[in-house]
Design a protein around this motif. Structure first.
Motif, mmCIF file in Angstrom:
data_model
loop_
_atom_site.group_PDB
_atom_site.id
_atom_site.type_symbol
_atom_site.label_atom_id
_atom_site.label_comp_id
_atom_site.label_asym_id
_atom_site.label_seq_id
_atom_site.Cartn_x
_atom_site.Cartn_y
_atom_site.Cartn_z
ATOM 1 N N ILE A 3 23.569 -107.093 -26.565
ATOM 2 C CA ILE A 3 24.628 -107.036 -26.701
ATOM 3 C C ILE A 3 24.871 -108.467 -26.079
ATOM 4 C CG2 ILE A 3 26.925 -107.239 -24.548
ATOM 5 C CD1 ILE A 3 25.978 -104.122 -24.823
ATOM 6 N N GLY A 4 25.330 -109.499 -26.535
ATOM 7 C CA GLY A 4 25.332 -111.099 -26.145
ATOM 8 C C GLY A 4 26.164 -111.846 -26.488
ATOM 9 N N ARG A 5 26.401 -112.813 -26.981
ATOM 10 C CA ARG A 5 27.865 -113.385 -27.172
ATOM 11 C C ARG A 5 28.817 -112.993 -27.677
ATOM 12 N NH1 ARG A 5 25.121 -118.286 -25.078
ATOM 13 N NH2 ARG A 5 25.432 -118.236 -22.199
ATOM 14 N N ASP A 6 28.687 -112.242 -28.760
ATOM 15 C CA ASP A 6 29.127 -112.066 -29.712
ATOM 16 C C ASP A 6 30.323 -110.790 -29.773
ATOM 17 O OD1 ASP A 6 26.942 -111.075 -29.462
ATOM 18 O OD2 ASP A 6 27.043 -109.935 -31.604
ATOM 19 N N ILE A 7 29.515 -110.314 -28.411
ATOM 20 C CA ILE A 7 30.223 -109.222 -28.540
ATOM 21 C C ILE A 7 30.901 -109.247 -27.153
ATOM 22 C CG2 ILE A 7 30.256 -106.330 -26.957
ATOM 23 C CD1 ILE A 7 27.636 -105.993 -29.297
ATOM 24 N N CYS A 8 30.486 -109.783 -26.021
ATOM 25 C CA CYS A 8 30.828 -109.981 -24.544
ATOM 26 C C CYS A 8 30.952 -111.557 -24.499
ATOM 27 C CB CYS A 8 30.500 -109.771 -23.685
ATOM 28 S SG CYS A 8 29.719 -107.466 -23.513
ATOM 29 N N GLU A 9 32.456 -112.132 -24.739
ATOM 30 C CA GLU A 9 32.732 -113.696 -24.446
ATOM 31 C C GLU A 9 32.451 -113.936 -23.334
ATOM 32 O OE1 GLU A 9 36.030 -116.706 -25.998
ATOM 33 O OE2 GLU A 9 36.490 -114.848 -26.753
ATOM 34 N N GLY A 10 31.637 -114.649 -22.386
ATOM 35 C CA GLY A 10 31.640 -115.509 -21.569
ATOM 36 C C GLY A 10 30.183 -115.325 -21.075
ATOM 37 N N ILE A 11 29.423 -114.590 -21.199
ATOM 38 C CA ILE A 11 28.274 -113.994 -20.779
ATOM 39 C C ILE A 11 27.675 -115.000 -20.232
ATOM 40 C CG2 ILE A 11 27.007 -112.661 -21.894
ATOM 41 C CD1 ILE A 11 26.662 -110.478 -21.677
ATOM 42 N N SER A 12 26.965 -114.970 -18.656
ATOM 43 C CA SER A 12 25.689 -116.032 -18.690
ATOM 44 C C SER A 12 24.728 -115.506 -18.075
ATOM 45 C CB SER A 12 26.874 -117.190 -17.770
ATOM 46 O OG SER A 12 27.062 -116.899 -16.905
ATOM 47 N N THR A 13 24.458 -114.665 -16.889
ATOM 48 C CA THR A 13 23.677 -114.407 -16.534
ATOM 49 C C THR A 13 24.278 -112.666 -15.691
ATOM 50 O OG1 THR A 13 25.031 -115.350 -14.475
ATOM 51 C CG2 THR A 13 22.712 -116.220 -15.022
ATOM 52 N N PRO A 14 24.208 -112.475 -16.856
ATOM 53 C CA PRO A 14 23.513 -110.807 -16.463
ATOM 54 C C PRO A 14 22.470 -110.066 -15.952
ATOM 55 C CG PRO A 14 23.796 -110.297 -18.995
ATOM 56 C CD PRO A 14 23.347 -112.280 -18.496
ATOM 57 N N LYS A 15 23.037 -109.748 -14.704
ATOM 58 C CA LYS A 15 22.252 -109.154 -13.531
ATOM 59 C C LYS A 15 21.987 -107.850 -13.347
ATOM 60 C CE LYS A 15 20.794 -113.667 -10.559
ATOM 61 N NZ LYS A 15 21.276 -113.677 -10.016
#
Lengths: 691, 316
Positions: free
Chosen positions: A99-111
């Motif tokens: 799950i990267g930018r293609d699915i979640c737009e704007g994902i930057s630092t998932p913690k």
């Protein structure tokens, strides 16, 4: 009994080690010791509970912060610095989805990552300041941004961890919002702070708050205390929320791991319980379907608790060596458990996954615990006994056996095991039941005994119409009083009742003797030692083995003698009339109430449960208070002081005692130096002479 | 001793020749009769009936059935609530409130005896008021003070000091309930015993103090020990008995604070509440009677102790 256990265990350990040396190939694969708590709450070594198993390094992770395993053995990894969440199948060892930018737009630092019961994935993203909700077929469903309600005001919103309960409520730990855990409804509406950590004010801060004005309070740096920050959150299948916090410098801390009731309060500190023992930097928590709690510490420790918060064991360690060793961590950030009971951990600095498989020892404990919690006491007893066969010193197993026996109504056996486990509360509960049975058996005897006493008293009254017997009794008492030492001992009882008059007798030399006073001191000391060492188990908080007997003996006599001499020195220059001999007798004759209360406490501590603790406290307070009043009266009478003078003389005596003690300590230290000097000097002389 | 004084030896031999109405014992009996009758009907008979009932099973509707010692056996072996909560609570409460209230009454009485008469009347009235108004006062003042929301006086104060971060449910949480009960009881313990002690202190002859000072008395503490307490032993005894009986019977405080009979998790349950519970809620009169007999014994033992303490003879 306990010592015997210890010896057997040591013997077995020695045997094991010799065996291990002979079989060099069969060396244990563990890389760290498993520890558990002993009956004094110290960490001690125990059998290995988990063995390092798989190490997965080929995922290309960069600072992974959180992992989660669902029931289908899919692992969700929050791969923070790569701005993605990796979904990895543990069975087939393949990456299922990223799950990267293609699915979640704007994902930057998932913690933080969490999967709810429907399979929706929740991703807490600090950099994007949002929580993503992704469906099981990997499409983004919702985004939970900063709540815009006025209540939330300008508090910071940077979600680091997230958890969701069955009702759809979302719990978010924000990194720089230390007000508490943010609770959102499934629609994203801000419901409030679910729970918060308390700021504990030090006595100094409380004092400052009292005297400061509002402006001073705001400016003051000393009052700027932030509460402990939450480090992680977990919601189990039943919707119970667990949190961990991170703070503290001590190696063991209470109250960082919490199980919350619906109103947010900590269930582990209810009813005056002390809370859960944990390491200082807990980073993650996971609770499996049996209620077993797994928590991780940034320094590489994995600690496992029962559902009621008792520590089962702790293993793992920090990797302080250059090479990588499986089972040791440089930075342990997350822990989770799959449905096989295998622990999965992630090292966020090195970026690899590490699993641990439980040994028979661990699984037996879990089974026993689980059986007990489901009310199958007899089966749990069998399992606990298996654990005991593996480790006879296991406090947990003894507690388990004790509880199982307790539930089965075998209270005496339960008492035995609780005693070995050092569990005084449970012991007291079991004893309560035993005592109740005893009362039931003996109540008719007690009635008869009471009747006999009443009849005897009436008979005495009838037979003694002319008071002849009473007179004889009194005469005998009078005779005994005239026996030299015995009479003076008896005098101490009368001093307790009429302190001023009796101390006056001592002052004018009418009664009291050195021999009697010494005997009283000795008797009191013996009682005091018994009081310190041999109360009933419920009230004997420290075992004799752990006690420094010589310190008690020396302390008792040193303080007594010091007090007497200091008081004599102080009063003799302050118009005090008492001689050293009289001052020696004052405390002795005042000690009787304290002595009687101590004997009563010792006796009652064997027949009272923890419920009736206040009775002992009252006895002791009354006895000791009475004695202090007696001694005070004695000092004021013997020295012919007024109330104020007595208080002043006592204060000066105390100060003088402290000074004297310091002087004695200095002399002892100096004496060491002096003897050192003398010895070197003599050696020097000998060397020079012989050379 | 008293009997010998009333009947001098000279009269007794002639007694048999007189008519019965003229004899001393008959006169004595007649004089005693009103009191004896009253005592028997209103005190002795109920106590005897209670003792009798305690050996039966009785549910008010049916006839009592004889049960022997069964009620007592259940009380000491089967009644977990009684042994675990009620008895320890009662003993603790009686010790703290009985002794504490007694000492407080004496100290207050002594302090009041030192102020000017008009102020004294006002002060003593103020102190006596709580025990007059009792239940009403407790509900009005203390329920407001210990209210569980943030507007309760104690909660508001603690919140202001930031000692707590959310209001404490004072009257619902069992861990605080007993303390609050004790505070309230001590506050309202200046009852009839206090008044009697005040009058006792006021009646002491001032010359006694002056004489004692001439004999070498030096301070107020000695004044109390040597003059005040010995001169008012009857009042002290009365105060002691009153405070013992009061301490064992103040069950209503817990009930009116909690608003229901079993106080939260039995934390403030005293013997009296237990009797109420069994007598008037469950209608097990036999059992309730057994509990009250135990209470009677407790009170009796305590007053015996008080008697011993305050009527002792000097043992020189």
């Amino acid at each position: 009994m306990k010592r015997f256990f210890k010896q057997t265990v040591i013997l077995m350990l020695v045997l094991c080690f010799t065996m291990l040396q002979a079989l060099s190939v069969g060396a244990s694969q563990t890389t760290s010791y498993t520890k558990t708590l002993d009956d004094d709450n110290n960490l001690v070594r125990t059998q290995d509970a988990y063995l390092p198993d798989r190490t997965i390094t080929n995922l290309g992770l960069s600072t992974p912060s959180d992992i989660y395993v669902d029931d289908n053995s899919l692992m969700y990894i929050a791969d923070t610095d790569n701005s993605r969440v990796v979904i990895y199948d543990l069975n087939t060892e393949t990456v299922v989805q990223v799950i990267g930018r293609d699915i979640c737009e704007g994902i930057s630092t998932p913690k933080g990552v969490f999967v709810d019961q429907e399979g929706n994935i929740f991703i807490a993203d600090t950099g994007a300041a949002t929580v993503f909700k992704v469906s099981p077929d990997y499409t983004m469903l919702a985004k939970f941004d900063k709540p815009d309600t006025p209540i939330y005001s300008d508090a910071k919103y940077d979600p680091a961890k997230v958890a969701v309960d069955a009702g759809g409520s979302i719990y978010i730990v924000c990194e720089s919002n230390n007000t508490g855990i943010v609770q959102l409804a499934g629609t994203g509406e801000f419901l409030g702070y679910f729970t918060s950590n308390k700021t504990v004010l030090s006595p100094k801060q409380v004092f400052l708050k009292l005297i400061y004005t509002k402006e001073q309070e705001l400016k003051s740096a000393a009052l700027n205390a932030n509460p402990t920050t939450f480090s992680n959150i977990f919601v189990d299948d039943e919707g119970t929320v667990y949190t961990t916090s991170m703070n503290g410098t001590q190696s063991l801390r209470m109250d960082l791991i919490k199980k919350h009731s619906t109103d947010g309060s900590n269930m582990y500190t209810k009813e005056g319980r002390p809370g859960v023992v944990s390491t200082a930097h807990t980073t993650d928590i996971f609770v499996d379907s049996q209620g077993i709690i797994y928590s991780s510490d940034v320094d590489g420790f994995i600690t496992i608790y029962t559902s009621s918060g008792d520590l089962i064991f702790q293993f793992g360690a920090q990797n302080k060596y250059g090479t990588d060793i499986s089972g040791l961590f440089t930075k342990l950030n997350s822990v989770t458990v799959d449905n096989q009971g295998v622990i999965w951990t992630v090292d966020s600095e090195k970026g690899y996954l590490q699993s641990f498989i439980p040994t028979d020892y661990a699984t037996t404990i879990y089974t026993a615990q689980n059986l007990y919690e489901h009310g199958q006491y007899e089966q749990s007893l069998i399992e606990w006994n298996k654990v005991l066969r593996l480790n006879q010193m296991s406090v947990l197993a003894h507690k388990g056996v004790g509880k199982a026996y307790y539930q089965d109504g075998e209270y005496e056996k339960a008492m035995e095991h609780f005693e070995i486990a050092g569990d005084r509360d449970q012991y007291s509960n079991a004893y309560w039941e035993v005592r109740r049975d005893q009362i039931g058996d003996n109540i008719s005897k007690a009635f008869i005994f009471l009747l006999v006493i009443i009849v005897l008293r009436i008979a005495w009254a009838i037979g003694d119409r002319k008071k002849a017997l009473s007179k004889k009794k009194r005469d005998l008492g009078q005779k005994l009083k005239n026996v030299p030492v015995l009479g003076e001992l008896w005098y101490s009882f009368r001093t307790a009742r009429h302190p001023i008059d009796r101390y006056y007798d001592i002052r004018v030399g009418k009664n009291g003797s050195l021999v009697a006073a010494t005997i009283i001191y000795i008797i009191f000391f013996i009682t005091y030692m018994i009081y310190q060492t041999s109360k009933g188990f419920v009230y004997q908080k420290t075992d004799i083995e752990d006690m420094d007997i010589s310190a008690i003996v020396v302390g008792f006599f040193a303080i007594l003698i010091l007090a007497i001499i200091c008081n004599w020195l102080v009063t003799s220059i302050n118009d005090g009339d008492g001689t050293l001999k009289q001052i020696y007798m004052i405390p002795a004759y005042g000690l009787v109430p304290a002595w009687i209360s101590m004997i009563a406490v010792i006796a009652f501590s064997y027949v009272l449960t923890a419920n009736e603790a206040f009775l002992l406290t009252v006895m002791l307070v009354v006895g000791v208070g009475w004695t202090i009043a007696n001694i005070f009266n004695g000092l004021s009478t013997v020295h012919d002081y007024s109330f104020g003078q007595t208080v002043v003389s006592i204060i000066i005596t105390f100060l003088f005692m402290i000074i004297a003690a310091v002087v004695v300590v200095i002399v002892i230290i100096m004496w060491d130096q002096l003897s050192d000097f003398l010895i070197t000097a003599v050696k020097e002389v000998i060397r020079n002479v012989t050379a | 001793m008293a009997r010998k004084k009333n009947m001098p030896e000279g009269i007794t031999p002639n007694a048999s020749h007189k008519r019965m109405v003229d004899t001393d014992w008959f006169r004595g009996l007649v004089l005693l009769l009103p009191y004896a009758l009253m005592f028997a009907t209103f005190i002795l008979a109920p106590v005897m009936i209670a003792v009798g009932l305690s050996f039966t099973h009785f549910d008010v509707v049916n006839d009592p059935k004889f049960a022997g010692l069964e009620n007592y056996l259940t009380l000491f072996t089967g009644d977990v609530v009684f042994m675990k909560y009620v008895l320890p609570n009662t003993v603790m409460y009686a010790i703290i409130v009985g002794i504490g209230g007694y000492v407080l009454s004496f100290l207050m009485a002594w302090v009041l005896a030192q102020v000017t008469p008009r102020a004294r009347t006002l002060y003593s009235l103020a102190m006596y008021t709580p025990s007059m108004t009792g239940q009403l006062m407790v509900t009005i003042i203390f329920k407001a003070a210990f209210s569980g929301d943030q507007n309760g006086i104690v909660n508001a104060w603690l919140l202001q000091l930031r000692a707590i971060d959310q209001p404490i449910q004072w009257l619902i949480q069992p861990e605080h309930f007993m303390q609050i009960m004790i505070i309230v009881s001590l506050w309202s313990s200046m009852g009839i015993g206090f008044l009697s002690m005040l009058s006792g202190i006021m009646n002491i002859d001032q010359e006694l103090y002056e004489a004692a000072y001439v004999d070498g008395l030096r301070n107020r503490a000695q004044e109390i020990i040597y003059i005040t307490v010995p001169s008012m032993k009857p009042q002290m005894l009365f105060g002691a008995v009153m405070s013992i009986v009061g301490a064992f019977n103040m069950g209503w405080i817990g009930i009116s604070l909690a608003g229901s009979n079993p106080t939260p998790e039995y934390s403030g349950q005293l013997i009296v509440n237990h009797i109420d519970d069994y007598g008037y809620l469950r209608y097990e009169m036999g059992y309730a009677a057994a509990v009250s007999v135990v209470l009677l014994c407790l009170v009796w033992i305590c007053s015996q102790v008080a008697n011993k303490l305050f009527t002792e003879k000097e043992d020189f």
